[in-house]
Design a protein around this motif. Sequence first.
Motif, PDB file in Angstrom:
ATOM      1  N   ASN A 103       0.843  -1.195   0.000  1.00 34.39           N
ATOM      2  CA  ASN A 103       0.000   0.000   0.000  1.00 34.39           C
ATOM      3  C   ASN A 103       0.882   1.250   0.000  1.00 34.39           C
ATOM      4  N   ILE A 104       0.507   2.232  -0.833  1.00 37.31           N
ATOM      5  CA  ILE A 104       1.356   3.403  -1.016  1.00 37.31           C
ATOM      6  C   ILE A 104       1.584   4.154   0.296  1.00 37.31           C
ATOM      7  N   ARG A 105       0.594   4.178   1.182  1.00 33.76           N
ATOM      8  CA  ARG A 105       0.757   4.883   2.452  1.00 33.76           C
ATOM      9  C   ARG A 105       1.822   4.204   3.317  1.00 33.76           C
ATOM     10  N   TYR A 106       1.789   2.872   3.344  1.00 32.24           N
ATOM     11  CA  TYR A 106       2.788   2.139   4.124  1.00 32.24           C
ATOM     12  C   TYR A 106       4.171   2.242   3.488  1.00 32.24           C
ATOM     13  N   ALA A 107       4.205   2.288   2.143  1.00 29.75           N
ATOM     14  CA  ALA A 107       5.485   2.405   1.446  1.00 29.75           C
ATOM     15  C   ALA A 107       6.135   3.752   1.742  1.00 29.75           C
ATOM     16  N   ILE A 108       5.334   4.822   1.721  1.00 31.01           N
ATOM     17  CA  ILE A 108       5.875   6.154   2.011  1.00 31.01           C
ATOM     18  C   ILE A 108       6.365   6.228   3.442  1.00 31.01           C
ATOM     19  N   ALA A 109       5.604   5.644   4.372  1.00 28.08           N
ATOM     20  CA  ALA A 109       6.017   5.652   5.775  1.00 28.08           C
ATOM     21  C   ALA A 109       7.334   4.901   5.966  1.00 28.08           C
ATOM     22  N   ALA A 110       7.447   3.712   5.335  1.00 23.30           N
ATOM     23  CA  ALA A 110       8.698   2.952   5.417  1.00 23.30           C
ATOM     24  C   ALA A 110       9.831   3.700   4.744  1.00 23.30           C
ATOM     25  N   SER A 111       9.503   4.414   3.662  1.00 19.24           N
ATOM     26  CA  SER A 111      10.500   5.215   2.965  1.00 19.24           C
ATOM     27  C   SER A 111      11.076   6.292   3.866  1.00 19.24           C
ATOM     28  N   LEU A 112      10.209   6.984   4.593  1.00 18.42           N
ATOM     29  CA  LEU A 112      10.678   8.048   5.477  1.00 18.42           C
ATOM     30  C   LEU A 112      11.568   7.492   6.591  1.00 18.42           C
TER      31      LEU A 112
END
Length: 271
Positions: free
Chosen positions: A39-48
């Motif tokens: 999920n894009i939201r989880y990917a962005i969070a992991a990215s940060l």
Amino acid sequence: MYELLLLGTSIGAGFLGSLLGLGGGIIVVPVLTLVFHVNIRYAIAASLISIVATSSGAAASYLKDSLTNLRLAVFLEIGTVTGAIVGFLIASYIKAQFLFLLFGGLLFFSAIMMLRKREEHFSGHNHPWAEKLRLDGSYPDAKGGWIHYKVEHVPLGLFAMFGAGILSALLGIGSGIFKVLAMDGAMKMPIKASSATSNFMIGVTASASAGAYLLKGDIRPEIASPVAVGIIIGSFIGAKMMVKIPAVRIRQIFVVVLAIVSIQMIMKGLS
């Protein structure tokens, strides 16, 4: 098996992110969403989280190798943090489609412009602000000597960092690409010093955004943990390799990454 694949992928992203001053996050998000279908939201969070990890892992090594311009990094963070605050305030008023198209178009243009610079450039004089604040610096070369450089167009660089802070908050990235481009293109700094200084700066920008995602509950340990560990390992290897890799080669890798990410951003905006 899933965690091991995430770990291996993150090591590669951390290596590139550390070497180029990108933070690894801009590489991790497309991989997590397109390859692992996260999920894009989880990917962005992991990215940060990975951005903070990359900055922490590489910054210490770059400081030890005297590649980071610490005084300049602290000064430019004024623009970045201010931009991040503005980005959070206007995020709900801008459509993501236009952001992705703008992001991709700017990256593609930057890749073309950087590809034209075949040789490392050095400024012959300081901007008055750089002279007064002592923002110029030096770093060791592969032969054991020292390369001294000046810093030009400080106000333009500060304004570019303001824009990088806005994009970081809007897109959930560390905006390392824009920091490197601002220092390399506008401020006429060597690519190695630009990448190392960017690595130091991106952690500060990403930490605030990561805290917001943590409060929203978007950070999933099963995703963020292997990504962060892999990023740390990759960033350590990248930091060690930077001193040995010619600046021209780093610029060529940077152009390839810029082109790939720009195409992905444009396609996502059009879709």
